[in-house]
Design a protein around this motif. Structure first.
Motif, PDB file in Angstrom:
ATOM      1  N   LEU A 168      -1.897   0.395  -8.864  1.00  0.00           N
ATOM      2  CA  LEU A 168      -3.280  -0.071  -8.914  1.00  0.00           C
ATOM      3  C   LEU A 168      -4.114   0.750  -7.940  1.00  0.00           C
ATOM      4  O   LEU A 168      -3.754   0.889  -6.771  1.00  0.00           O
ATOM      5  N   LEU A 169      -5.232   1.301  -8.412  1.00  0.00           N
ATOM      6  CA  LEU A 169      -6.137   2.081  -7.574  1.00  0.00           C
ATOM      7  C   LEU A 169      -7.414   1.286  -7.372  1.00  0.00           C
ATOM      8  O   LEU A 169      -7.969   0.760  -8.338  1.00  0.00           O
ATOM      9  N   LEU A 170      -7.862   1.185  -6.140  1.00  0.00           N
ATOM     10  CA  LEU A 170      -9.064   0.426  -5.809  1.00  0.00           C
ATOM     11  C   LEU A 170     -10.181   1.381  -5.421  1.00  0.00           C
ATOM     12  O   LEU A 170     -10.011   2.192  -4.501  1.00  0.00           O
ATOM     13  N   PHE A 171     -11.320   1.280  -6.119  1.00  0.00           N
ATOM     14  CA  PHE A 171     -12.475   2.144  -5.888  1.00  0.00           C
ATOM     15  C   PHE A 171     -13.676   1.293  -5.527  1.00  0.00           C
ATOM     16  O   PHE A 171     -13.828   0.167  -6.003  1.00  0.00           O
ATOM     17  N   GLY A 206     -14.737  -6.726  -3.610  1.00  0.00           N
ATOM     18  CA  GLY A 206     -15.459  -6.361  -4.824  1.00  0.00           C
ATOM     19  C   GLY A 206     -15.060  -5.018  -5.400  1.00  0.00           C
ATOM     20  O   GLY A 206     -15.763  -4.478  -6.256  1.00  0.00           O
ATOM     21  N   ALA A 207     -13.946  -4.472  -4.969  1.00  0.00           N
ATOM     22  CA  ALA A 207     -13.513  -3.159  -5.457  1.00  0.00           C
ATOM     23  C   ALA A 207     -13.219  -3.193  -6.950  1.00  0.00           C
ATOM     24  O   ALA A 207     -12.806  -4.211  -7.509  1.00  0.00           O
ATOM     25  N   HIS A 208     -13.429  -2.067  -7.590  1.00  0.00           N
ATOM     26  CA  HIS A 208     -13.096  -1.875  -8.999  1.00  0.00           C
ATOM     27  C   HIS A 208     -11.632  -1.439  -9.052  1.00  0.00           C
ATOM     28  O   HIS A 208     -11.216  -0.569  -8.287  1.00  0.00           O
ATOM     29  N   VAL A 209     -10.865  -2.024  -9.945  1.00  0.00           N
ATOM     30  CA  VAL A 209      -9.426  -1.743 -10.022  1.00  0.00           C
ATOM     31  C   VAL A 209      -9.110  -0.978 -11.294  1.00  0.00           C
ATOM     32  O   VAL A 209      -9.572  -1.322 -12.380  1.00  0.00           O
ATOM     33  N   GLY A 210      -8.307   0.069 -11.140  1.00  0.00           N
ATOM     34  CA  GLY A 210      -7.807   0.821 -12.277  1.00  0.00           C
ATOM     35  C   GLY A 210      -6.301   0.919 -12.191  1.00  0.00           C
ATOM     36  O   GLY A 210      -5.701   0.657 -11.140  1.00  0.00           O
ATOM     37  N   VAL A 211      -5.679   1.301 -13.294  1.00  0.00           N
ATOM     38  CA  VAL A 211      -4.221   1.464 -13.361  1.00  0.00           C
ATOM     39  C   VAL A 211      -3.925   2.951 -13.556  1.00  0.00           C
ATOM     40  O   VAL A 211      -4.414   3.572 -14.501  1.00  0.00           O
ATOM     41  N   TYR A 212      -3.137   3.511 -12.642  1.00  0.00           N
ATOM     42  CA  TYR A 212      -2.783   4.923 -12.726  1.00  0.00           C
ATOM     43  C   TYR A 212      -1.878   5.145 -13.926  1.00  0.00           C
ATOM     44  O   TYR A 212      -0.854   4.475 -14.085  1.00  0.00           O
ATOM     45  N   VAL A 213      -2.276   6.077 -14.797  1.00  0.00           N
ATOM     46  CA  VAL A 213      -1.485   6.363 -15.995  1.00  0.00           C
ATOM     47  C   VAL A 213      -0.531   7.517 -15.700  1.00  0.00           C
ATOM     48  O   VAL A 213       0.680   7.358 -15.748  1.00  0.00           O
ATOM     49  N   TRP A 244       0.850  -1.186   0.000  1.00  0.00           N
ATOM     50  CA  TRP A 244       0.000   0.000   0.000  1.00  0.00           C
ATOM     51  C   TRP A 244       0.888   1.239   0.000  1.00  0.00           C
ATOM     52  O   TRP A 244       1.900   1.283   0.685  1.00  0.00           O
ATOM     53  N   VAL A 245       0.507   2.246  -0.789  1.00  0.00           N
ATOM     54  CA  VAL A 245       1.226   3.519  -0.824  1.00  0.00           C
ATOM     55  C   VAL A 245       0.208   4.658  -0.699  1.00  0.00           C
ATOM     56  O   VAL A 245      -0.991   4.460  -0.915  1.00  0.00           O
ATOM     57  N   SER A 246       0.675   5.855  -0.377  1.00  0.00           N
ATOM     58  CA  SER A 246      -0.247   6.978  -0.177  1.00  0.00           C
ATOM     59  C   SER A 246      -0.383   7.889  -1.388  1.00  0.00           C
ATOM     60  O   SER A 246      -1.365   8.617  -1.506  1.00  0.00           O
ATOM     61  N   THR A 247       0.594   7.855  -2.277  1.00  0.00           N
ATOM     62  CA  THR A 247       0.566   8.694  -3.468  1.00  0.00           C
ATOM     63  C   THR A 247       0.767   7.830  -4.711  1.00  0.00           C
ATOM     64  O   THR A 247       1.697   7.026  -4.747  1.00  0.00           O
ATOM     65  N   ALA A 248      -0.089   8.023  -5.702  1.00  0.00           N
ATOM     66  CA  ALA A 248      -0.027   7.200  -6.914  1.00  0.00           C
ATOM     67  C   ALA A 248       1.119   7.608  -7.828  1.00  0.00           C
ATOM     68  O   ALA A 248       1.404   8.795  -7.999  1.00  0.00           O
ATOM     69  N   GLU A 249       1.742   6.579  -8.397  1.00  0.00           N
ATOM     70  CA  GLU A 249       2.749   6.747  -9.443  1.00  0.00           C
ATOM     71  C   GLU A 249       2.313   5.896 -10.623  1.00  0.00           C
ATOM     72  O   GLU A 249       1.461   5.005 -10.486  1.00  0.00           O
ATOM     73  N   LEU A 252     -12.057   6.060  -2.831  1.00  0.00           N
ATOM     74  CA  LEU A 252     -10.749   5.499  -3.194  1.00  0.00           C
ATOM     75  C   LEU A 252     -10.283   4.712  -1.981  1.00  0.00           C
ATOM     76  O   LEU A 252      -9.907   5.283  -0.959  1.00  0.00           O
ATOM     77  N   ILE A 253     -10.358   3.400  -2.079  1.00  0.00           N
ATOM     78  CA  ILE A 253      -9.997   2.528  -0.956  1.00  0.00           C
ATOM     79  C   ILE A 253      -8.506   2.597  -0.682  1.00  0.00           C
ATOM     80  O   ILE A 253      -8.068   2.618   0.460  1.00  0.00           O
ATOM     81  N   GLY A 254      -7.726   2.629  -1.746  1.00  0.00           N
ATOM     82  CA  GLY A 254      -6.287   2.698  -1.565  1.00  0.00           C
ATOM     83  C   GLY A 254      -5.535   2.515  -2.859  1.00  0.00           C
ATOM     84  O   GLY A 254      -6.119   2.302  -3.918  1.00  0.00           O
ATOM     85  N   ILE A 255      -4.228   2.603  -2.743  1.00  0.00           N
ATOM     86  CA  ILE A 255      -3.322   2.500  -3.889  1.00  0.00           C
ATOM     87  C   ILE A 255      -2.317   1.402  -3.589  1.00  0.00           C
ATOM     88  O   ILE A 255      -1.687   1.388  -2.523  1.00  0.00           O
ATOM     89  N   LYS A 256      -2.187   0.471  -4.520  1.00  0.00           N
ATOM     90  CA  LYS A 256      -1.226  -0.633  -4.365  1.00  0.00           C
ATOM     91  C   LYS A 256      -0.133  -0.490  -5.425  1.00  0.00           C
ATOM     92  O   LYS A 256      -0.398  -0.134  -6.571  1.00  0.00           O
TER      93      LYS A 256
END
Length: 73
Positions: free
Chosen positions: A13-16, A24-31, A4-9, A63-67
């Motif tokens: 992976l972002l979980l919403f 059941g979170a929706h997963v996106g990839v930070y561009v 888990w990280v606090s700032t996206a790079e 935003l549940i979190g960033i992996k």
């Protein structure tokens, strides 16, 4: 392996979800520049949305979190 990280790079992976429940979170990839690539069922193909667009949707409002994928040592 992920952490888990606090700032996206780029490529994180972002979980919403509608709630703070990760199940059941929706997963996106930070561009970059607040843009997230995800498989969008509404339009039937991958799409790039801004973070604001995600958070404006009832089902993705949390935003549940960033992996971040890290190399196994």
């Amino acid at each position: 392996m992920t952490t888990w990280v606090s700032t996206a790079e780029r490529l994180d992976l972002l979980l919403f979800n509608a709630t703070d429940d990760a199940y059941g979170a929706h997963v996106g990839v930070y561009v970059d520049a607040e843009k997230v690539l995800h498989l969008c069922a509404e339009i039937g193909h991958p799409a790039v949305w801004t973070m604001a667009e995600f958070l404006a949707q009832e089902r993705y409002r949390v935003l549940i979190g960033i992996k971040r994928v890290i190399a196994a040592s």
